[in-house]
Structures are given as structure tokens and as C-alpha cells.
Design an enzyme around this catalytic site. Structure first.
Site, PDB file in Angstrom:
ATOM      1  N   SER A 381       0.753  -1.118  -0.171  1.00  0.00           N
ATOM      2  CA  SER A 381       0.153   0.016   0.113  1.00  0.00           C
ATOM      3  C   SER A 381       0.705   1.360  -0.003  1.00  0.00           C
ATOM      4  O   SER A 381       1.778   1.166   0.416  1.00  0.00           O
ATOM      5  CB  SER A 381      -1.013   0.010   1.164  1.00  0.00           C
ATOM      6  N   ASP A 382       0.307   2.224  -0.728  1.00  0.00           N
ATOM      7  CA  ASP A 382       1.081   3.438  -0.325  1.00  0.00           C
ATOM      8  C   ASP A 382       1.066   4.016   1.227  1.00  0.00           C
ATOM      9  O   ASP A 382      -0.013   3.075   1.889  1.00  0.00           O
ATOM     10  CB  ASP A 382       0.384   4.711  -1.224  1.00  0.00           C
ATOM     11  N   TRP A 383       1.406   4.745   1.740  1.00  0.00           N
ATOM     12  CA  TRP A 383       1.727   5.029   3.080  1.00  0.00           C
ATOM     13  C   TRP A 383       0.426   5.389   3.496  1.00  0.00           C
ATOM     14  O   TRP A 383      -0.023   6.549   3.476  1.00  0.00           O
ATOM     15  CB  TRP A 383       2.856   6.011   3.275  1.00  0.00           C
TER      16      TRP A 383
END
Ligand code: BGC
Length: 997
Positions: A381-383
Site C-alpha cells: 500500500s502507499d503510506w
């Protein structure tokens, strides 16, 4: 025994005393909440908040008792004035029947209005809003021959893992819980390390002794596939030397749907093929150095505004709504190229796609990536882009980053212990968890990180959180343990392998010369004939010519525009080891015996200074810029991340106009304009001023900025950069898709809706379709020499004759994914080991007690109750159906350098599809852009009419379109194709048409 080992592994340093021995277990969202979210996974994924607070209610009446004190007060205080004022109401409304009636009517109206509002909100569907398809179950990795060994080794390791060991690998330990921006838990017992994930993509973020390379947009502007590879290689090498396992780059999303998108500069330009080739080359370079590359952000993250929920106060992130053809032919295309190149990881983006968050969108991850494209690596996932627990796992997410929950450093992971529970109660089938882990471990084997000879580093040797040698090991927690965190390893390469040589080369090749009237360039170091006095006088103007007076690293993550612009801002930025500014390099380059260089490096040239700085000059060189970056920073005069317009920053236009009209006193001396920009800027306000003789787009050149521009201005390097986007004459030329959505009204209940109704028509495709004359077109750029193309030849290749079918013939892989034990282990296995001391907010895979796993898995219904989705016709091959990549046609031509100087040209191959084509199955007319870029090659040819042969190929995919109805790439079997070779999207001297029937 196993658990002891993992305790050591995850909490490697937790045996050291810390003051907070008694840290209590963290509160976390209930699994029930994740169930609820999951049932509506495509629409609503926020935490369900229970508003009933027993402490605030009177046990007897269940009425709020917050204002008890005021009740008492009213007995002793004199009747307040407002009560007296209200007494008419008492008299008229309360006692009489009429009053009661009015009151009831009032409440009925309010009730009706609220009800109607609620119903409207419930039923409301923003125009164009669509719901993403569902696709389950997640395909398993291990189906491609190239990955067979890696999966065999991974399977052997994963089969020995306990449940918490598996979960440990899938979940980050939390923000600032390790040295890198992302850190996973290890399984030391089996020799699997904690993985360090670090940005990319232009250099190593937060580290010292690294190279600040030119940005993606500069690399794209080189149109040089070899340099793209070399950048990847050098970047990968620096990552390896710093102990980074997973580099967070390259970026191909955003692609540049809006020329004002804040992060366009991280990628390679506004075309899927240019992005795809650049990404694939970068990945090959990085992974050749045994570092895992990450292609990001999948997908549709085309603007920064509203990219995340709550960051811009809307409860939902923006939804990028696009149809299947647009997805395939535009936004997913470069990702497909990355998968084909063997990328180890894909990062899903913050935004929603068709109203389902990218990181829990089963259509994107399960169907497109893992089924259709046969992606063998892992999706991270992106952050904080993960918005749910169980649904994201079922939809194909494999790694949660940075591991925290919905907020930074909250310790309330959506996975970690929650994933353990979900596996134990069957919400996430063991098969899915095994696959997540196998994908991560196989990727590690695939790039050779198990081999100490290839990847000798044992963990990162730098800290993202301090520049001191010694520092906290987990600064995000209450752990006081310190150690040597920065070893300051020099990763910059030495001698002829010094990366600064490459950085300079890319910066120079990524500089695009768009105007060179009277061949004013290249300049002579000795200057020219002075108008007056003994020396030739050169003036350098603009703040962008010099280094920020507070140092090049003055603002965190380069979040301000001061001094010369070498990179945009945000997570892709790096600390400059040094920055060679243009003024410094030019002053050093001119021969000071014959040339007097003066500089005035501010945005204002006061009248007082005119005599000194403008009137006497023989030549003026003015620098200006345009900046943008990531949404979490909002510098002055900027919306967070995205650009406000396509103008130059800091009144750059005014400066250029002033210099051009006054250089030499009356504009009679020539002015050269150098622009450092994140993308296109409008040049029309000044481009035709008589004083403006030369204009260069130097993009974002990184640390070697000054040297690179000097190389171009003095002709040490013959310009060969080409625009990786179009420069329009005015902003509206780019069409409606240029607009950044800044208001969420009336869609707050859904999240702002961004409808990609322009489909395939962005940048040059839009200009072509609407017949708009650009100022400088996509692919355009000048050289100090001239080129001619001749003798175009098109030769169909063997597979073309063999497989001249409309669809690629069905072909399924024979390699099978490894099998694992699917049974749910005993919950005892997942308990915190006895005496384990937890760190605050650190994410562990363990659970506190067996009774926490209270429910049976409701979410398995997502998988079992729905029809199991049909796999694509080419299931299992990395990059998709192998037939799509078969070369159908070879196109060749002869390139002659008709000038005196040696130089390189970028030969571009465009295809025009049959213009009146109807799909034979659907009967529908298929709309095609006037032309699309399908390949390119940069070729060096010595001057003096020397020639070189250009050979490029076109694959089945290059000659096909995506049919949503057929769910496949369709090769139009009838109609007239045009194959075109040229020097830009509008300068196409060679064309050949061919008709199929
Ligand atoms: C960015 C990613 C980046 C991550 C880690 C996010 O804000 O969107 O591109 O890799 O942070 O720094």
C-alpha cells in the site's frame, strides 16, 4: 521454541530495559468493524465509530446527562433575561392546542426535511460515478517460468512459518519504527530479514553520500532508453550499498492527465508508451543490482488535491472514474510494461478508482494486476492508503505500509494482530495469507537477496530520522534503545564510475532546446565581439540561477521554491550532497580574460541597477522556474502539491520580459532563457519578443544542474532532449482534463469525483483530435545539427503471418503456483510470548488472548458466495498474454546527419489505427486517436552527411486496442493503418499506409 525466535526477531531490541515496562495493550478497531467495512468494500471503508458512550448516559433514562450542572444552577440563579424573552412562546405555544399543533408541525417538517435529505444523500449518485467491478479470489503467485526457482525456494521457507511469522512479513512495524520509511518484521529463525523500503525514485531519500539524480521528467526528456537503464542501475547500486531491500520507484502514475498535476515530474512524461519504456528500463537497472523495484502509484493518482481522506477535509479520497479501455490503453499501460520487465512490487495509490479505494479494489489488484497481467511480486500500500483490514487482503493487497492503521504512528494497524485474528477466524483464508507471504519471499529470492555475494548488506546503514551517527532505533515508539544508525557509507561511485558523471549526462540530455534563432547557441567560451569596452559582457539573471542562500537542503523535502530548482518537493526528493548552480558553472566556464560575467540573481531588476546590469550587456541569460510536489506540503502561493496554473513561478514572465526588452539597453543584445520546470509552462507571453533568441527547458536537473546547462550552452553536448509533453499556447488548449478538482461539492458523501471522460485524449492526442496548434508539440526539440529521414521500410515478421488473428490465441501457463497447508492453525500459536514487553505503537503480529478471536469468518462470504471470477484468457504469464509482445512488424529507415556537428536524434514511431473501424463482434465504431506513439529510438550520428540505420518494431499489442466487451486486446483485422516515423508528434516526414481486408 518457534515463538521465542520470532520474539527475538520482531522485537530484536525489546529485551533492553525501557522505562515503560507496563505499556498497556493498544486499543484497536474491532474485527467486527472490519467486517462491516468489508461488506461494502467498494463504497465505504472508514472505521465504524460507535457513538454510544455509556459513561455519558444516565443509566435510568438513557438520556444525555452532560449538562446536569446547568439544571441545578437554574434553581438558585435569578431567571435569566432570555427566559423572560421566551415567555411569550410559553404563553402562546405550550399551553394552547394550537401551539401544540404548530410545534408538532414544525417537528414534522424538520423530520421530513431531514428524512428527505438523508434519502437524497443515500440515493445521490454523482454524475459519472461508477462502481468498480468485484473480482475474487486473488490469483496466486508462482505461475511464471521466470519466477519458478524463486517460488520453489519461497514455498520451502513459507511452509515452515508459524502464523505470526507469516503476518510479521506482511505488515510494516509502523511509521518511524525502523531506519527506513517502511520496515517489515523479520523471521530470523528462517533467515528472512526485516525489509527496508525507501524512496526513490530520483535518489535515496533522507540518506547522505548519495546522488541527487535528475528527476523522472528529465529522464523522460532524454528519450534515451540506455540512459534510463543506467539511471536505474546507479540508483539500484546506491540502494544496495545503503542496505535497502525495496526501492520505492519508479513512478509512472501520475502520467500527466493534467499538466498541473503536482507529481507529474516524478514520472517520465504524458504518454503511456514513453512512461512504459522508461519504467521497464529503470526496473531492469535497479533489479540487476539485486534491489527490488516498486512501480507506483497504481493507479489514477492524477492530482494531489483530495488524494487522501480528511487531508482536504472530505471523508473520502477523490475517485478517479475511468472506463476499462482508458484504464488499459492509458493508465495501466506503463504498469503492464513494468510487470513484463519483472518488477518485484507494485504500490497501490491513495485515491479511489471507480469509487473503490485502490488498495482494496479487487478489480485492480486481483483482476488486472494478478490475473490479466500475471504479476508475480507483491502489492504494497502507499503510506496509509490502506483503508480496511479484511477487504484489502481479499482484494489482493499483500503488504501494509507503513503498518499503522488509519493514522500515522497510531499503533492501530489494520493488519498485524488484526490479520492474525482474521486468519484464525477464517475471514482471510490461509490460502490468501500464504500467497501474500510467498509473493514477498519469492520477490526477495528473485532479485538474489538471499545471496550474500549479491546483496551483502545486513539491514540499512542509514537512518531516515537523524543525521547523527548514533540515534534511536525506533524513534516512533517509547523505546529508548540507541545504536549506530548512520554509517555514512559513500554510495556515489568513484572515478569513471562516479554517478555524478551519469547525473550530468542525463541532466544535459534531458534539456530541450525549443528556440535557437540565428543559431545563437552554442556560445563561445571566449564570448564575442563586445559592443563597448575591452570585454564581452554577460549578465546572469533570476533567483533560479543561484543556490538558495540558506543552502540547497534548506526546506524539508524541498518544500519551498528558493534558489535554483533541481527537484520538485515531496517524498521523491533527496538531500543534495552538493548543488552546482548555473551561475557558478557559467562564471567558471566563460573565459574571464575576454568575458566579464555579472550576475543579478533575484526576481527584481531595480531601475537603479539597470545601467549596471542590463544596459551594457552583450548577452543576457535569464533563469526562471515552475515548481510542484506532493500534497502533504503546501508552500506559499501554491495549492498543496498541484500547480495553480501553467505560468512561471515568482513573476518569472515579468523578469523575462524586462530582461529581453532591456538587454543591451533597448533589447538589442540577445537574451537566452533557461527554464527549470516540473512540466510545461506557457511561453506565449514572451516567446516572440525580438530579444528572446534561445529558450531551453532544463527540467529538474538534480545536483549537476550548472554543469549540465553549461555543457549545452557551450556545445560540449549537442542538445538531443525532446519534450515529453506538449506546450500549448494557452491553458485551455489542454482541454477540460487539465483542471485540478479543488471543490468536493456536491460529492462529499462519495468523495470528489474526477471523471476521466476524455478517455484516451490527453496531451498531444487531445491537441490532435481538436486540431489545436501547440506552441511546441510533444516530442519536439532542436539540435545544433540537422537530420533527415529516408527509405522507410515496413516488414511484417513471421508471427504476424502465423497468428494474424483478431485476438491472441488462448494460451495458459503450465507452471503451477505452490500449494500450502490451508488449515487454520491453533490460536495458541499466535499469542504474545510469555513475558513479552511491547513497545508503544509498534506493530506486532501477536494477539493477547485466544478469546479475542471471537467470531467465525463472515468475510469468507465475499469469496465463496460470489461467483468465482473468470480468469483472463492468458492467465499466469508475467506481463499478460505472451502473444501480445510478439513482434508483428519491423520498421526501418535511414537517418542522415545533414549538418556538420555530431549529434543524436530521437526517431519516433507513431501509429494511426483504421479510422472507420467497427468491432466485428459488438458492431460498434471504435474511436481512435489521430496517432499514438508506439516506439522511439535515440541514435547518434556523426556530422557531415553520415548515416545510420534505424530499426524499431511494433508488437501485436502496439497494433491493438482494448475492447471492454471482449475483455481482450483486439487487432483490427480490416482497415487502413498508417505507420509514421518522425522527429516529433507533428514533424513526421515518413509515412506508410497499409490496408488489411
Ligand atoms: C508517497 C509515496 C512514497 C511514500 C513513502 C507517500 O506519501 O505517495 O510515493 O513512496 O509516501 O515515503
Amino acid at each position: 521454541m518457534a515463538r521465542d525466535n520470532i520474539e527475538l526477531a520482531r522485537g530484536k531490541y525489546t529485551k533492553v530495559e525501557s522505562p515503560d515496562e507496563s505499556a498497556s495493550p493498544t486499543l484497536r478497531p474491532s474485527l467486527e468493524a472490519s467486517y462491516r467495512r468489508s461488506n461494502d468494500s467498494n463504497f465505504s471503508d472508514e472505521e465504524d465509530v460507535d457513538e454510544f458512550d455509556p459513561l455519558n448516559y444516565d443509566a435510568g433514562t438513557l438520556k444525555r446527562t452532560k449538562d446536569r450542572s446547568s439544571r441545578h444552577r437554574s434553581n438558585i440563579e435569578p431567571e435569566p433575561a432570555y427566559k423572560k424573552r421566551q415567555s411569550w412562546a410559553k404563553r402562546w405555544l405550550v399551553p394552547s392546542k394550537f401551539g401544540c399543533f404548530l410545534l408538532s408541525l414544525f417537528f414534522a417538517c424538520v423530520f421530513l426535511l431531514l428524512g428527505a435529505g438523508g434519502f437524497w444523500a443515500y440515493k445521490y449518485k454523482p454524475p459519472g460515478a461508477v462502481a468498480s467491478d468485484k473480482w475474487y479470489p486473488a490469483p496466486r503467485g508462482g505461475t511464471d517460468q521466470d519466477w519458478a526457482d524463486a517460488y520453489a525456494k519461497a514455498a520451502k521457507m513459507v511452509r515452515q512459518m508459524t502464523l505470526p511469522e507469516k503476518v510479521n512479513i506482511t505488515t510494516g512495524t509502523g511509521w518511524r519504527m525502523g531506519m527506513c520509511v517502511g520496515n517489515t518484521g523479520p523471521v530470523e529463525r528462517l533467515g528472512f530479514p526485516s525489509l527496508c523500503l525507501q524512496d526513490g525514485p530520483i535518489g535515496i531519500r533522507f540518506a547522505r553520500n548519495i546522488t541527487a539524480f535528475p528527476a523522472g521528467i528529465t529522464i523522460g526528456a532524454t528519450w534515451n532508453a540506455d540512459l534510463m537503464f543506467e539511471h536505474g542501475q546507479a540508483h539500484g547500486k546506491e540502494a544496495r550499498l545503503k542496505g535497502i531491500n525495496v526501492l520505492l520507484g519508479p513512478t509512472v502514475g501520475p502520467i500527466g492527465r493534467s499538466p498541473m498535476g503536482g507529481r507529474n515530474w516524478e514520472g517520465f512524461g504524458a504518454d503511456p508508451v514513453l512512461q512504459g519504456i522508461a519504467a521497464a528500463q529503470t526496473i531492469r537497472g535497479i533489479q540487476g543490482e539485486h534491489v527490488m523495484a516498486t512501480i507506483k502509484h497504481f493507479v489514477g493518482n492524477e492530482q494531489e488535491h483530495f488524494r487522501r481522506p480528511w487531508e482536504w477535509l472530505t471523508p473520502y479520497a477523490i475517485s478517479s472514474n475511468m472506463d476499462d479501455r482508458t484504464l488499459h490503453e492509458m493508465y495501466a499501460w506503463p504498469f503492464a510494461e513494468a510487470v513484463k520487465a519483472g518488477v518485484a512490487s507494485v504500490m497501490c495509490s491513495y485515491n479511489q478508482i471507480n469509487n473503490s479505494y485502490a488498495c482494496q479494489n479487487s478489480k485492480l489488484m486481483n483482476s488486472i494486476l494478478k490475473d490479466e497481467l500475471g504479476f508475480q511480486g507483491f502489492v504494497q500500500s502507499d503510506w496509509l492508503a490502506q483503508r480496511s483490514g479484511v477487504p484489502s487482503a481479499l482484494a489482493g493487497l499483500d503488504m501494509s505500509m507503513p503498518g499503522d492503521g488509519l493514522k500515522w504512528e497510531d499503533g492501530l494497524s489494520l493488519w498485524g494482530p488484526e490479520l492474525t485474528k482474521a486468519a484464525l477466524n477464517g475471514s482471510v483464508p490461509m490460502e490468501r495469507l500464504n500467497d501474500m507471504v510467498a509473493r514477498i519471499v519469492a520477490s526477495w529470492y528473485q532479485v538474489g537477496q538471499d545471496d550474500k555475494k549479491k546483496f551483502p548488506e545486513d539491514g540499512p546503514n542509514f537512518s531516515s530520522w537523524t543525521q547523527e551517527k548514533v540515534g534511536l532505533l525506533r524513534p516512533g515508539s517509547d523505546d529508548v534503545l540507541t545504536g549506530v544508525v548512520n554509517k555514512f557509507v559513500d554510495a556515489q561511485g568513484k572515478g569513471k564510475d562516479a554517478h555524478k558523471i551519469l547525473a550530468r549526462k542525463i541532466a544535459a540530455e534531458g534539456t530541450v532546446l525549443v528556440k535557437n534563432e540565428g543559431n545563437i547557441l552554442p556560445l563561445k567560451k571566449s564570448g564575442g565581439k563586445p559592443k563597448m569596452g575591452p570585454k564581452y559582457r554577460v549578465g546572469i539573471y533570476g533567483e533560479d540561477a543561484t543556490v538558495n542562500p540558506n543552502g540547497p537542503n534548506n526546506c524539508p523535502d524541498r518544500g519551498c521554491n528558493r534558489g535554483t530548482l533541481g527537484q520538485g518537493w515531496g517524498s521523491a526528493s533527496v538531500e543534495y550532497p552538493y548543488l552546482v548552480a548555473p551561475d557558478e558553472a557559467l562564471m567558471a566556464a566563460f573565459n574571464n580574460k575576454t568575458v566579464k560575467v555579472s550576475k543579478f540573481t533575484t526576481q527584481e531588476v531595480p531601475k537603479l541597477q539597470k545601467g549596471k546590469f542590463l544596459h551594457n550587456q552583450d548577452l543576457c541569460i535569464v533563469f526562471a522556474n515552475a515548481d510542484s510536489g506532493e500534497g502533504y506540503i503546501q508552500p506559499q502561493d501554491q495549492i498543496a502539491g498541484d500547480r495553480n496554473d501553467l505560468r512561471l513561478a515568482k513573476r518569472g514572465e515579468v523578469l523575462i520580459k524586462q530582461i529581453a526588452s532591456e538587454c543591451g539597453g533597448d533589447g538589442s543584445s540577445p537574451t537566452i532563457v533557461v527554464l527549470h520546470t516540473v512540466g510545461p509552462v506557457l511561453v506565449d507571453p514572451w516567446i516572440n519578443l525580438p530579444g528572446v533568441k534561445a529558450v531551453l527547458f532544463a527540467h529538474l536537473p538534480g545536483q549537476e544542474s550548472g554543469n549540465a546547462i553549461a555543457d549545452i550552452l557551450f556545445g560540449a553536448v549537442n542538445p538531443s532532449g525532446r519534450l515529453p509533453y506538449t506546450i500549448g499556447k494557452k491553458e485551455s488548449d489542454y482541454g477540460p482534463s487539465r483542471k485540478i478538482i479543488k471543490s468536493s461539492f456536491p460529492d462529499p458523501l462519495w468523495g470528489p469525483q474526477q471523471n476521466f471522460t476524455e478517455g484516451l485524449y490527453i496531451d498531444y492526442r487531445y491537441f490532435d483530435k481538436h486540431n489545436i496548434q501547440p506552441r511546441y508539440e510533444f516530442g519536439y526539440g532542436l539540435s545544433y545539427t540537422t537530420f533527415r529521414l529516408s527509405s522507410l521500410m515496413i516488414q511484417p515478421k513471421l508471427p504476424f503471418f502465423k497468428h494474424i488473428t483478431v485476438l491472441p490465441p488462448p494460451e495458459n501457463t503450465t507452471v503451477t503456483a505452490p500449494d500450502f497447508n490451508k488449515s487454520i492453525p491453533d490460536a495458541q500459536e499466535a499469542l504474545f510470548p510469555v513475558g513479552f514487553r511491547k513497545l508503544k505503537n509498534f506493530i506486532y503480529p501477536y494477539i493477547d488472548k485466544v478469546s479475542d478471536v471471537s467470531r467465525t469468518g463472515r468475510n469468507t462470504s465475499v469469496v465463496t458466495n460470489e461467483t468465482v471470477s473468470n480468469p483472463a484468457s492468458s492467465y499466469g504469464y508475467q506481463g499478460g498474454h505472451p502473444g501480445l509482445y510478439e513482434e508483428f512488424v519491423e520498421v526501418s529507415a535511414s537517418l542522415t546527419n545533414t549538418g556538420d556537428r555530431d549529434g543524436s536524434s530521437v526517431v519516433q514511431l507513431y501509429v494511426s489505427f483504421p479510422q472507420d473501424y467497427h468491432d466485428s463482434v459488438t458492431g460498434k465504431k471504435v474511436d481512435f486517436p489521430v496517432k499514438v506513439l508506439r516506439n522511439f529510438k535515440k541514435i547518434h550520428v556523426p556530422g557531415g552527411n553520415r548515416r545510420a540505420e534505424v530499426i524499431m518494431s511494433l508488437t501485436r499489442k502496439d497494433l491493438s486496442y482494448w475492447s471492454p466487451e471482449r475483455g481482450n486486446w483486439v487487432f483490427p483485422e480490416r482497415g487502413t493503418y498508417k505507420i509514421m516515423m518522425g522527429f516529433s508528434s507533428r514533424d513526421i516526414p515518413m509515412k506508410m499506409t497499409g490496408t488489411l481486408d
